[in-house]
Design a protein around this motif. Structure first.
Motif, short mmCIF file in Angstrom:
data_model
loop_
_atom_site.label_atom_id
_atom_site.label_comp_id
_atom_site.label_asym_id
_atom_site.label_seq_id
_atom_site.Cartn_x
_atom_site.Cartn_y
_atom_site.Cartn_z
N LEU A 146 45.23 32.58 -85.75
CA LEU A 146 46.52 32.30 -85.13
C LEU A 146 47.44 33.52 -85.16
CD1 LEU A 146 47.23 28.70 -86.47
CD2 LEU A 146 46.99 29.36 -84.06
N CYS A 180 48.91 35.28 -81.82
CA CYS A 180 50.35 35.45 -81.58
C CYS A 180 50.68 36.90 -81.24
CB CYS A 180 51.14 35.00 -82.81
SG CYS A 180 51.12 33.22 -83.10
N TYR A 181 50.09 37.84 -81.96
CA TYR A 181 50.34 39.25 -81.67
C TYR A 181 49.90 39.59 -80.25
CZ TYR A 181 51.05 39.98 -86.69
OH TYR A 181 51.52 39.93 -87.98
N LEU A 214 52.41 38.23 -77.78
CA LEU A 214 53.70 38.93 -77.81
C LEU A 214 53.64 40.32 -77.18
CD1 LEU A 214 54.87 37.93 -81.40
CD2 LEU A 214 55.98 37.27 -79.26
N LEU A 240 48.56 27.02 -79.36
CA LEU A 240 49.67 27.34 -80.26
C LEU A 240 50.57 26.13 -80.48
CD1 LEU A 240 50.68 30.93 -79.04
CD2 LEU A 240 49.31 30.29 -81.04
N ASP A 246 51.31 24.59 -84.11
CA ASP A 246 52.67 24.49 -84.62
C ASP A 246 52.91 23.17 -85.33
OD1 ASP A 246 55.37 25.29 -84.95
OD2 ASP A 246 55.93 24.02 -83.26
N LEU A 304 56.24 33.03 -86.32
CA LEU A 304 55.52 33.87 -85.37
C LEU A 304 55.00 33.04 -84.18
CD1 LEU A 304 54.50 36.78 -84.91
CD2 LEU A 304 52.42 36.15 -86.16
N ILE A 305 54.53 31.84 -84.46
CA ILE A 305 54.03 30.97 -83.40
C ILE A 305 55.16 30.58 -82.45
CG2 ILE A 305 53.09 28.67 -82.94
CD1 ILE A 305 51.40 28.95 -85.45
N LYS A 315 57.82 32.29 -81.69
CA LYS A 315 58.11 33.44 -80.83
C LYS A 315 57.04 33.60 -79.75
CE LYS A 315 60.59 36.23 -84.26
NZ LYS A 315 60.58 37.50 -85.03
N ALA A 316 55.78 33.43 -80.15
CA ALA A 316 54.69 33.59 -79.18
C ALA A 316 54.76 32.51 -78.10
CB ALA A 316 53.34 33.55 -79.91
N MET A 317 55.05 31.27 -78.48
CA MET A 317 55.15 30.19 -77.49
C MET A 317 56.31 30.44 -76.54
SD MET A 317 54.17 26.59 -79.37
CE MET A 317 55.60 26.61 -80.42
N TYR A 360 62.78 38.65 -77.73
CA TYR A 360 62.50 37.50 -78.59
C TYR A 360 63.70 36.56 -78.61
CZ TYR A 360 58.53 40.12 -80.47
OH TYR A 360 57.37 40.81 -80.62
#
Length: 615
Positions: free
Chosen positions: A549, A553-554, A557, A574, A578, A591-592, A594-596, A613
Motif C-alpha cells: 500500500l 500510494c507513492y 502521488l 485504496l 482505508d 498517506l492513503i 492523500k493518494a485517494m 495535497y
C-alpha cells in the motif's frame, strides 16, 4: 577480625594466609588449656596440627604475582570460618564459674561437627596444593575437594584454570579444551569460567604464538564464552581485543579461522567490542585475508619484499585496466586474480604465510574466508564508522568478487556484509557519496553482483539481502539507471511473499518523497508494469499489504494521471484499504487519504497536471 573480611578481594592472599595460620595457633593453644572435654579438645588439636602445615606450604605460592587466587580466597574464607568455630568451642572448655557453665552448654555433637569441618578443610588444602603442583605429581587434578562436593563443576573449573596458569604445554592445551567443553554445555558453566578468572589465562595462551594447538584451544574456549554481552565485555576489559587482532594478523591459518570467528561472535553480541575492534584496526587484516587470491602481484618490488598494501595493489590494478576493460564491472573483478600475499604490517612473516596459503587445501581457505566475511558482517552491522573503514580498505571490491565466484555460506556472509554497508550508506550522506559514487569501480562491481543475485538466485536467503542492498542505494541511482528497477519489479510477482515484500520495500525507497528523483522513478516503475504485481501483493500477509500500500500510494502521488492506475482500479483498492488495514497504521492511513484525493481529482478533471495535497 571477621573471617570474611580477612580474605576479601581488597586484601592480599598473604594477609589472609597469615590470619588463618594465626587462628590455627590460637585453636591449638586453647585446646591445650582445656579443662573439660579434654579428649575432644586433644582430637581438635591434632586436626589443627594436620591443617597448619598445608597452610604454611601455601605461603611460598602466595607471594607470587601470578598466583591464581580465586580458589585460594574461597577455601581460606571457609577455613577461617571453621577455625573461628573451633576456637570458640575450645575456649568454652576452659575453667568457668557455675553460671557460665549453665548458660554455655557444650556437647560432644558440637565437637563432631567442628571435627568434620576441619577434616574437610584439610582435604580442601591438599587439593589446593595439588593444583599448584605442590606435590610434584603433574597433570590436571580432577579429584573432588570437599568444598565443591555440592558443585563439582566448580572444582573442575578451578583445576583447568590453574593448569593453564602453571601446567606444561600439553597440560595447558588439555585444560583449555576441557574449559571449552564445559562452556559448550550451558551458560551457567560459561559464567562460572568468567567469574572464576578463566579469561586472563586463556588470552595469555592465545597470545603465545609458539604453540598453535594452545592457541586453537584457547580460541575455542573464548568463542564458547562469547555468546553474551556481559561475558564479551569481560574479555574486552581484560584487554583481549588487541591480543585477538594481533593473533589474527600473525598466526597460522588454522588459528586465524577460529580467531576470525571469535571477532564475529564478540562483535555480534557487544556493540562496544565492535567499536574496540575497529579502533584496533581489525578490519584491515580481515579484508587482507579475504583478498588473498584476488590481488595481482606482478609488480616486481612487491613480489620481492611482500610489503605492498592491499590499497596500493588494487589502485595499481585500477590504473592498469582503466584504459581498456575496467569500464565493465565484471572485467574489473576478473583483474583481481593472483597469489601474492600483502601484509598490513610489513613483517618478515609474509613469505611463510604465502607458502602456507599456497599449500593449504581449498576447504581450509574457504573456511577462513567464510569466517572473515562473517566478521566483517558483524563489525559493520549498525556501524557507519566500521562500514566506512571497510570501504576505505577496498573491501567492497573483495566482497563483490566473492559474491560473484563463491556459493554457500561464504557468498551469504559477503551479501550480508554488503547489506550492512549499504544500510549504513543509506543513513549517511558522507559514506554514500564517498563509497557509492556512480563512477566508482567498487560501487559498480557491487551493484552488478547484487542485480545478478536478484535475477539468478533461487534461495530467498540470498535474494533478500541483495534486494535490501539495492533499496538502500536507491538515492545513488540516476533516473536513467532503470536496469536496477527492472529486477525489483519482477520480484513483486515472486512466489515467496517475503521476497515480494522486500521488493516492494526497496521500490518504495525509489518512489518515496525522500528520494529527489521520486517522480521519475515512480513513472519508470509504473511503465515496467509493477501495478498488477502490487495489487496481488495486497492480498497477501499484513506486512506485505502494509508495504504494498505504501508503494502504491507513492506511485499514485508522483506519477500524475496514468491510465495503468485506472485500469488496475487502484482507487478502489485504496478505498478498501482505508477501511481495513490502514486503520491499524495512522501514518499509512494519512498517506492513503492523500493518494485517494490525488486519484479522484485527476479522474474528475481529466488532466495530467500535478495537484497540491489536501490541506
Amino acid at each position: 577480625m571477621d573471617a570474611a573480611a580477612a580474605v576479601d578481594d581488597e586484601r592480599s592472599v598473604e594477609d589472609a594466609l597469615s590470619y588463618a595460620i594465626l587462628l590455627s595457633e590460637r585453636v591449638r593453644s586453647a585446646a591445650e588449656h582445656a579443662e573439660s572435654f579434654k579428649s575432644d579438645c586433644s582430637e581438635l588439636r591434632k586436626q589443627v596440627d594436620r591443617l597448619s602445615p598445608t597452610l604454611r606450604s601455601l605461603v611460598r605460592f602466595a607471594s607470587s604475582s601470578s598466583l591464581y587466587d580465586r580458589p585460594v580466597r574461597r577455601i581460606l574464607s571457609d577455613i577461617c570460618d571453621v577455625l573461628d568455630r573451633a576456637l570458640a568451642l575450645a575456649r568454652r572448655c576452659r575453667r568457668q564459674n557455675f553460671l557460665r557453665r549453665v548458660v554455655t552448654i557444650t556437647s560432644a555433637a558440637d565437637f563432631r561437627k567442628v571435627q568434620n569441618l576441619l577434616d574437610a578443610s584439610v582435604g580442601d588444602m591438599k587439593w589446593l596444593l595439588s593444583i599448584f603442583r605442590a606435590d610434584g605429581d603433574g597433570g590436571i587434578e580432577l579429584s573432588l575437594p570437599p568444598i565443591a562436593s555440592n558443585d563439582p563443576i566448580l572444582s573442575w573449573v578451578w583445576s583447568f584454570i590453574a593448569s593453564i596458569h602453571y601446567g606444561e604445554s600439553s597440560d595447558r592445551v588439555e585444560a583449555a579444551n576441557e574449559l571449552a567443553s564445559l562452556a559448550k554445555d550451558n551458560d551457567r558453566n560459561k559464567q562460572m569460567i568468567v567469574e572464576e578468572g578463566g579469561i586472563p589465562p586463556l588470552l595469555k595462551l592465545l597470545k603465545e604464538g609458539s604453540d598453535p594447538e594452545g592457541q586453537i584451544a584457547a580460541a575455542t574456549a573464548l568463542i564458547s564464552i562469547s555468546n553474551d554481552q556481559d561475558r564479551v565485555w569481560a574479555i574486552v576489559k581484560e584487554l583481549g581485543v588487541p591480543i585477538i587482532v594481533q593473533v589474527l594478523g600473525e598466526s597460522p591459518m588454522r588459528v586465524q579461522i577460529l580467531v576470525a570467528n571469535l571477532v564475529a561472535k564478540m562483535a555480534e553480541h557487544n556493540p562496544l567490542a565492535q567499536e574496540d575492534f575497529a579502533c584496533e584496526n581489525a578490519i584491515r587484516p580481515l579484508v587482507t585475508l579475504l583478498a588473498f587470491d584476488m590481488i595481482i602481484g606482478d609488480d616486481r618490488r612487491a613480489q620481492e619484499n611482500g610489503k605492498a598494501s592491499i590499497h596500493s595493489i588494487l589502485e595499481m590494478n585500477r590504473r592498469r585496466g582503466e584504459s581498456s576493460k575496467l569500464g565493465n564491472p565484471h572485467n574489473s573483478l576478473r583483474h583481481l586474480n593472483s597469489y601474492s600475499y600483502p601484509t598490513w604490517d610489513g613483517s618478515s612473516r609474509a613469505g611463510s604465510h604465502r607458502r602456507e596459503w599456497e599449500n593449504e587445501t581449498y576447504e581450509v581457505k574457504l573456511k577462513l574466508k567464510t569466517n572473515c566475511a562473517r566478521a566483517l558482517w558483524m563489525l559493520s552491522a549498525g556501524s557507519i564508522s566500521n562500514s566506512r573503514r571497510i570501504t576505505e580498505t577496498k573491501g567492497l571490491l573483495c566482497l563483490a568478487k566473492l559474491i560473484e565466484r563463491e556459493r554457500g555460506e561464504l557468498q551469504y556472509n559477503c551479501l550480508m556484509a554488503v547489506m550492512e554497508i549499504t544500510s549504513a550508506a543509506e543513513s549517511s550522506v558522507d559514506l554514500r557519496q564517498a563509497a557509492f559514487k556512480t563512477n566508482s569501480p567498487a560501487a559498480k562491481a557491487v551493484v552488478e553482483q547484487l542485480l545478478r543475485v536478484i535475477k539468478e538466485a533461487e534461495d530467498k536467503l540470498l535474494q533478500i539481502p541483495a534486494i535490501r542492498s539495492i533499496g538502500s542505494l536507491a538515492r545513488t541511482f540516476p533516473a536513467r539507471e532503470t536496469r536496477v528497477i527492472v529486477p525489483l519489479v519482477d520480484r513483486l510477482g515472486h512466489w515467496d511473499p517475503d521476497v515480494a515484500t522486500e521488493a516492494a520495500i526497496a521500490l518504495g525507497k525509489f518512489a518515496c518523497p525522500a528520494n529527489f528523483l521520486c517522480t521519475e522513478h515512480s513513472r519508470t516503475i509504473i511503465e515496467l508494469d509493477a501495478v498488477p504485481g502490487l495489487m496481488r501483493l495486497l492480498r497477501s500477509s499484513e506486512r506485505a499489504q502494509f508495504h504494498g500500500l505504501g508503494l502504491l500510494c507513492y506511485l499514485a502521488l508522483h506519477s500524475g494521471h496514468n491510465e495503468r492506475l485506472d485500469q488496475a482500479r487502484v482507487l478502489t483498492a485504496l478505498e478498501g484499504a482505508d477501511r481495513s488495514v490502514a486503520a491499524q497504521h495512522p501514518e499509512l492511513k494519512e498517506l492513503i487519504v492523500k493518494a485517494m484525493y490525488h486519484l479522484k481529482m485527476y479522474h474528475s478533471v481529466g488532466h495530467s497536471q500535478r495537484l497540491s495535497y489536501p490541506p
